[in-house]
Write an enzyme that holds these catalytic residues in place. Structure first.
Site, PDB file in Angstrom:
ATOM      1  N   GLU A   1       1.816  -5.374  23.124  1.00 55.93           N
ATOM      2  CA  GLU A   1       2.727  -4.270  23.484  1.00 55.93           C
ATOM      3  C   GLU A   1       2.292  -3.605  24.774  1.00 55.93           C
ATOM      4  O   GLU A   1       1.087  -3.456  24.992  1.00 55.93           O
ATOM      5  CB  GLU A   1       2.741  -3.250  22.342  1.00 55.93           C
ATOM      6  CG  GLU A   1       3.324  -3.839  21.073  1.00 55.93           C
ATOM      7  CD  GLU A   1       3.173  -2.909  19.872  1.00 55.93           C
ATOM      8  OE1 GLU A   1       2.720  -1.757  20.032  1.00 55.93           O
ATOM      9  OE2 GLU A   1       3.489  -3.363  18.771  1.00 55.93           O
TER      10      GLU A   1
ATOM     11  N   HIS B   1       7.920  -0.189  18.709  1.00 54.94           N
ATOM     12  CA  HIS B   1       6.834   0.418  17.908  1.00 54.94           C
ATOM     13  C   HIS B   1       7.100   1.906  17.657  1.00 54.94           C
ATOM     14  O   HIS B   1       6.372   2.771  18.150  1.00 54.94           O
ATOM     15  CB  HIS B   1       5.470   0.218  18.584  1.00 54.94           C
ATOM     16  CG  HIS B   1       4.332   0.399  17.609  1.00 54.94           C
ATOM     17  ND1 HIS B   1       3.126  -0.229  17.739  1.00 54.94           N
ATOM     18  CD2 HIS B   1       4.226   1.158  16.481  1.00 54.94           C
ATOM     19  CE1 HIS B   1       2.320   0.121  16.750  1.00 54.94           C
ATOM     20  NE2 HIS B   1       2.979   0.970  15.974  1.00 54.94           N
TER      21      HIS B   1
ATOM     22  N   ARG C   1      -4.401  -8.590  -1.272  1.00 57.86           N
ATOM     23  CA  ARG C   1      -5.613  -9.287  -1.692  1.00 57.86           C
ATOM     24  C   ARG C   1      -5.760  -9.255  -3.213  1.00 57.86           C
ATOM     25  O   ARG C   1      -6.325 -10.158  -3.818  1.00 57.86           O
ATOM     26  CB  ARG C   1      -6.851  -8.646  -1.053  1.00 57.86           C
ATOM     27  CG  ARG C   1      -6.978  -8.930   0.416  1.00 57.86           C
ATOM     28  CD  ARG C   1      -7.963  -8.013   1.060  1.00 57.86           C
ATOM     29  NE  ARG C   1      -7.588  -6.608   0.908  1.00 57.86           N
ATOM     30  CZ  ARG C   1      -8.218  -5.592   1.476  1.00 57.86           C
ATOM     31  NH1 ARG C   1      -9.276  -5.816   2.223  1.00 57.86           N
ATOM     32  NH2 ARG C   1      -7.800  -4.359   1.293  1.00 57.86           N
TER      33      ARG C   1
ATOM     34  N   ILE D   1       6.699  -4.577  10.539  1.00 54.10           N
ATOM     35  CA  ILE D   1       6.545  -3.172  10.895  1.00 54.10           C
ATOM     36  C   ILE D   1       5.054  -2.810  10.839  1.00 54.10           C
ATOM     37  O   ILE D   1       4.669  -1.651  10.917  1.00 54.10           O
ATOM     38  CB  ILE D   1       7.426  -2.300   9.961  1.00 54.10           C
ATOM     39  CG1 ILE D   1       7.449  -0.832  10.327  1.00 54.10           C
ATOM     40  CG2 ILE D   1       7.119  -2.466   8.521  1.00 54.10           C
ATOM     41  CD1 ILE D   1       8.785  -0.284  10.579  1.00 54.10           C
TER      42      ILE D   1
ATOM     43  N   GLY E   1       0.845  -1.197   0.000  1.00 53.19           N
ATOM     44  CA  GLY E   1       0.000   0.000   0.000  1.00 53.19           C
ATOM     45  C   GLY E   1       0.875   1.239   0.000  1.00 53.19           C
ATOM     46  O   GLY E   1       1.949   1.258  -0.597  1.00 53.19           O
ATOM     47  N   ARG E   2       0.407   2.260   0.707  1.00 53.60           N
ATOM     48  CA  ARG E   2       1.147   3.532   0.697  1.00 53.60           C
ATOM     49  C   ARG E   2       2.558   3.359   1.256  1.00 53.60           C
ATOM     50  O   ARG E   2       3.529   3.791   0.653  1.00 53.60           O
ATOM     51  CB  ARG E   2       0.373   4.591   1.497  1.00 53.60           C
ATOM     52  CG  ARG E   2      -0.857   5.091   0.761  1.00 53.60           C
ATOM     53  CD  ARG E   2      -1.709   5.966   1.650  1.00 53.60           C
ATOM     54  NE  ARG E   2      -2.360   5.158   2.648  1.00 53.60           N
ATOM     55  CZ  ARG E   2      -3.667   5.170   2.905  1.00 53.60           C
ATOM     56  NH1 ARG E   2      -4.453   5.997   2.244  1.00 53.60           N
ATOM     57  NH2 ARG E   2      -4.179   4.399   3.833  1.00 53.60           N
ATOM     58  N   ILE E   3       2.651   2.716   2.434  1.00 54.34           N
ATOM     59  CA  ILE E   3       3.983   2.560   3.040  1.00 54.34           C
ATOM     60  C   ILE E   3       4.768   1.479   2.295  1.00 54.34           C
ATOM     61  O   ILE E   3       5.955   1.627   2.023  1.00 54.34           O
ATOM     62  CB  ILE E   3       3.867   2.223   4.544  1.00 54.34           C
ATOM     63  CG1 ILE E   3       3.105   3.333   5.274  1.00 54.34           C
ATOM     64  CG2 ILE E   3       5.251   2.033   5.158  1.00 54.34           C
ATOM     65  CD1 ILE E   3       2.727   2.999   6.714  1.00 54.34           C
TER      66      ILE E   3
ATOM     67  N   ARG F   1       1.692  -4.674  12.443  1.00 49.87           N
ATOM     68  CA  ARG F   1       1.104  -4.818  13.775  1.00 49.87           C
ATOM     69  C   ARG F   1       1.472  -6.211  14.274  1.00 49.87           C
ATOM     70  O   ARG F   1       1.591  -7.141  13.473  1.00 49.87           O
ATOM     71  CB  ARG F   1      -0.430  -4.707  13.732  1.00 49.87           C
ATOM     72  CG  ARG F   1      -0.984  -3.321  13.543  1.00 49.87           C
ATOM     73  CD  ARG F   1      -0.837  -2.459  14.795  1.00 49.87           C
ATOM     74  NE  ARG F   1      -1.490  -1.171  14.664  1.00 49.87           N
ATOM     75  CZ  ARG F   1      -0.905  -0.051  14.235  1.00 49.87           C
ATOM     76  NH1 ARG F   1       0.358  -0.051  13.896  1.00 49.87           N
ATOM     77  NH2 ARG F   1      -1.590   1.084  14.162  1.00 49.87           N
TER      78      ARG F   1
HETATM   79  P1  NAP Z   1      -2.588   1.078   3.017  1.00 47.31           P
HETATM   80  O1  NAP Z   1      -2.131   2.149   2.103  1.00 47.31           O
HETATM   81  O2  NAP Z   1      -4.037   0.918   3.283  1.00 47.31           O
HETATM   82  O3  NAP Z   1      -1.988  -0.295   2.463  1.00 47.31           O
HETATM   83  C1  NAP Z   1      -2.318  -1.519   3.009  1.00 47.31           C
HETATM   84  C2  NAP Z   1      -1.898  -2.644   2.067  1.00 47.31           C
HETATM   85  O4  NAP Z   1      -2.199  -3.882   2.701  1.00 47.31           O
HETATM   86  C3  NAP Z   1      -2.593  -2.615   0.733  1.00 47.31           C
HETATM   87  O5  NAP Z   1      -1.643  -2.806  -0.277  1.00 47.31           O
HETATM   88  C4  NAP Z   1      -3.554  -3.795   0.775  1.00 47.31           C
HETATM   89  O6  NAP Z   1      -3.592  -4.376  -0.519  1.00 47.31           O
HETATM   90  C5  NAP Z   1      -2.884  -4.727   1.780  1.00 47.31           C
HETATM   91  N1  NAP Z   1      -3.890  -5.536   2.476  1.00 47.31           N
HETATM   92  C6  NAP Z   1      -5.027  -5.124   3.072  1.00 47.31           C
HETATM   93  N2  NAP Z   1      -5.724  -6.167   3.568  1.00 47.31           N
HETATM   94  C7  NAP Z   1      -5.001  -7.270   3.240  1.00 47.31           C
HETATM   95  C8  NAP Z   1      -5.203  -8.668   3.428  1.00 47.31           C
HETATM   96  N3  NAP Z   1      -6.307  -9.140   4.038  1.00 47.31           N
HETATM   97  N4  NAP Z   1      -4.265  -9.514   2.978  1.00 47.31           N
HETATM   98  C9  NAP Z   1      -3.168  -9.064   2.347  1.00 47.31           C
HETATM   99  N5  NAP Z   1      -2.922  -7.754   2.118  1.00 47.31           N
HETATM  100  C10 NAP Z   1      -3.831  -6.872   2.560  1.00 47.31           C
HETATM  101  O7  NAP Z   1      -1.930   1.237   4.459  1.00 47.31           O
HETATM  102  P2  NAP Z   1      -0.533   1.922   4.835  1.00 47.31           P
HETATM  103  O8  NAP Z   1      -0.721   3.375   5.042  1.00 47.31           O
HETATM  104  O9  NAP Z   1       0.524   1.453   3.908  1.00 47.31           O
HETATM  105  O10 NAP Z   1      -0.318   1.278   6.298  1.00 47.31           O
HETATM  106  C11 NAP Z   1      -0.277  -0.109   6.478  1.00 47.31           C
HETATM  107  C12 NAP Z   1      -0.260  -0.477   7.935  1.00 47.31           C
HETATM  108  O11 NAP Z   1       1.019  -0.218   8.494  1.00 47.31           O
HETATM  109  C13 NAP Z   1      -1.204   0.312   8.855  1.00 47.31           C
HETATM  110  O12 NAP Z   1      -2.528  -0.171   8.806  1.00 47.31           O
HETATM  111  C14 NAP Z   1      -0.570   0.148  10.218  1.00 47.31           C
HETATM  112  O13 NAP Z   1      -1.117  -0.935  10.911  1.00 47.31           O
HETATM  113  C15 NAP Z   1       0.895  -0.139   9.901  1.00 47.31           C
HETATM  114  N6  NAP Z   1       1.750   0.949  10.390  1.00 47.31           N
HETATM  115  C16 NAP Z   1       2.683   0.685  11.350  1.00 47.31           C
HETATM  116  C17 NAP Z   1       3.482   1.711  11.820  1.00 47.31           C
HETATM  117  C18 NAP Z   1       4.536   1.459  12.847  1.00 47.31           C
HETATM  118  O14 NAP Z   1       4.834   2.367  13.631  1.00 47.31           O
HETATM  119  N7  NAP Z   1       5.136   0.295  12.914  1.00 47.31           N
HETATM  120  C19 NAP Z   1       3.326   3.016  11.340  1.00 47.31           C
HETATM  121  C20 NAP Z   1       2.374   3.236  10.360  1.00 47.31           C
HETATM  122  C21 NAP Z   1       1.589   2.198   9.885  1.00 47.31           C
HETATM  123  P3  NAP Z   1      -4.936  -5.068  -1.083  1.00 47.31           P
HETATM  124  O15 NAP Z   1      -6.013  -4.046  -0.898  1.00 47.31           O
HETATM  125  O16 NAP Z   1      -4.621  -5.418  -2.480  1.00 47.31           O
HETATM  126  O17 NAP Z   1      -5.105  -6.257  -0.221  1.00 47.31           O
END
Ligand code: NAP
Length: 314
Positions: A261, A279, A175, A230, A153-155, A232
């Site tokens: 956590e 985290h 997905r 990175i 996704g975005r990250i 959850r």
């Molecule tokens: P995003 O733009 O919504 O991207 C999420 C990605 O995950 C999409 O490519 C989506 O692709 C995929 N996805 C969603 N459901 C899925 C499933 N059931 N199976 C497989 N892939 C799936 O989100 P983002 O902004 O990149 O952030 C992602 C996550 O990083 C956040 O939700 C957060 O939990 C975590 N995060 C952690 C930290 C940290 O401090 N460690 C900081 C920021 C974010 P599809 O739609 O094609 O499935």
């Protein structure tokens, strides 16, 4: 004119809370001694909650706010929010996407390199004086190494762009296959893990991704493989990961997130092939400031009756 009222469910960064207090009448829920009294006196007037995405707000609290319309979350993951409940009441949820991509991606890459080059162990090696007795064992590179991103996704895309510079051979699982992406797509995370030396997990936590990295994925990644989480803690079967590391079925892990956590399985502490972070993906001053600004923007738009800047709708 009276300031609009906002319930702050958990303490957040000081600058953000200062700005919130300037603009709104803030009820700091976690500090209020007589919460029942507040709910009776002001519960019906509170239309917005500000909170951390990691914290959300108890359903029992939302139930006591009959006119609640907005939950403005600080953070991109909103897995602590009961989305089916907010949907059922048309409570809008916002998060803070994009502004943190760069720093979260940087931490993912930092963890990848820290693991592949044993940076934490190298530091200990020097401090212990072991260098005077010999040299560090050789470590692993990343150029040309098959690296899977679970959640492009975005990250995930930011991580991928950066890893191209390092010469990694990238692929991804989600997905859906993304038509505008050239990296090879794997419909199944086990097949991807089998082909990869590094697996970076950066998908949202949800009931569908609960332990998506299970024993099968870990075994497929194997003794030469490294898991970087990175996303959850809940997306990895943590006991299975600890067992796989202990038994040498998984080569290494670099982890920013954990299932419970701030509790981290103590067995990991003694493992030299594990790098741990508390985290801190987005824990950079400018980025946290930018995240706070997104929350404030959403509140401002909401109270002026305009469309929200970053509604969460997955
Ligand atoms: P995003 O733009 O919504 O991207 C999420 C990605 O995950 C999409 O490519 C989506 O692709 C995929 N996805 C969603 N459901 C899925 C499933 N059931 N199976 C497989 N892939 C799936 O989100 P983002 O902004 O990149 O952030 C992602 C996550 O990083 C956040 O939700 C957060 O939990 C975590 N995060 C952690 C930290 C940290 O401090 N460690 C900081 C920021 C974010 P599809 O739609 O094609 O499935």
């Amino acid at each position: 004119m009276d300031k609009p009222e906002v319930l702050l469910a958990v303490p957040l960064m000081k600058d953000f809370m200062d700005s919130l207090h300037e603009k709104y009448r803030v009820y700091s829920w976690y500090e209020i001694e007589d919460q029942e009294k507040l709910l009776q006196e002001a519960g019906h007037r509170i239309r917005a909650i500000a909170t951390g995405g990691h914290a959300g707000a108890e359903r029992s609290l939302m139930e006591r706010l009959p006119n609640l319309e907005l939950m403005a979350c600080f953070g991109v993951g909103v897995d602590a929010v009961d989305i089916s409940y907010t949907r059922s009441r048309n409570i809008q949820v916002t998060n803070t996407p994009d502004v943190l991509n760069d720093d979260v991606a940087n931490l993912a890459i930092g963890l990848l390199l820290a693991s592949s080059r044993a940076l934490v162990e190298s530091d200990k090696f020097v401090r212990r004086g072991d260098w005077l007795k010999g040299t560090m064992p050789l470590q692993k590179g990343i150029r040309g190494k098959k690296t899977g991103i679970l959640g492009l996704g975005r990250i995930g895309k930011d991580i991928a762009g950066k890893l191209e510079v390092f010469g990694c051979d990238l692929c991804y699982h989600g997905r859906n296959e993304q038509p505008d992406v050239d990296y090879p797509y794997y419909p199944n995370p086990v097949d991807m893990a089998r082909d990869c030396e590094y697996l970076i997990v950066i998908c949202p936590a949800s009931k569908d991704t609960y332990r998506i990295v299970d024993e099968k994925v870990l075994d497929a990644l194997g003794p030469q493989g490294t898991l970087i989480n990175i996303a959850r803690g809940s997306v990895v079967d943590e006991p299975a990961m600890v067992a796989a590391l202990k038994e040498g079925r998984l080569g290494a892990a670099a982890l920013d997130v954990f299932a419970d956590e701030p509790n981290v399985p103590e067995e990991l502490f003694a493992m030299p092939n594990v790098v741990l972070a508390p985290h801190v993906g987005s824990a950079v001053t400018d980025t946290r400031k930018a995240m706070g600004e997104v929350v404030l923007k959403n509140l401002e738009l909401f109270f002026s009756g305009q469309p929200l800047a970053t509604p969460f709708n997955d």
